[in-house]
Write a protein that holds these residues in place. Structure first.
Motif: not given
Length: 142
Positions: A4-11, A20-24, A30-31, A134-142
């Motif tokens: 899980l990655t927590t990101k902040k953005v200021l509108s 936010i494509r590049e952040e994803v 990196e996961s 705030t938004y979250y990027i959660e990568v799940m798998g193996e």
């Protein structure tokens, strides 16, 4: 495995599409997860996450369409005094726009890469700005 990655953005505006494509892509790479899914989710009820093509003219069309469906000025019940908040809610259009666009997107992860196609940009969609969000990027798998 779950990362899980927590990101902040200021509108900067009331309505704003922030790529936010590049952040994803970076979070997936990196996961260390090779195969699974990536979930991108807003932590707010007046901001969403959505996918669409990155064209300025399309951004204008999306804003116009959402403004027609949830105009700033309307007889919203949410625009009246809210005893639970002790104030008047004034952001009903933001809540409704988020409901229309959604607050999350999911992509497959294959061989360590998010399967995001050429014309798919990922946006944090601000409907009640400017604010720190705030938004979250959660990568799940193996």
């Amino acid at each position: 495995m779950v990362k899980l990655t927590t990101k902040k953005v200021l509108s900067e505006k009331e309505f704003q599409l922030i790529s936010i494509r590049e952040e994803v892509i970076k979070a997936v790479e990196e996961s260390g997860i090779q195969n699974g899914i990536v979930l991108v989710m807003s932590a707010h009820t007046t901001a969403g996450v959505m996918v669409n093509e990155d064209l300025e003219c399309l951004h204008v069309d999306m804003e116009k369409m959402l403004d027609k469906m949830a105009p700033v000025v309307a007889d919203y019940a949410h625009s009246h005094y809210l005893p639970s908040y002790g104030a008047t809610g004034g952001n009903a259009p933001g809540h409704l726009k988020q409901m229309l666009t959604g607050y999350e997107v999911v992509f497959p992860v294959i061989e360590g890469k998010a399967l995001i196609r050429f014309a798919q940009d990922i946006y944090f969609a601000e409907f009640d700005g400017p604010q720190l969000r705030t938004y979250y990027i959660e990568v799940m798998g193996e």
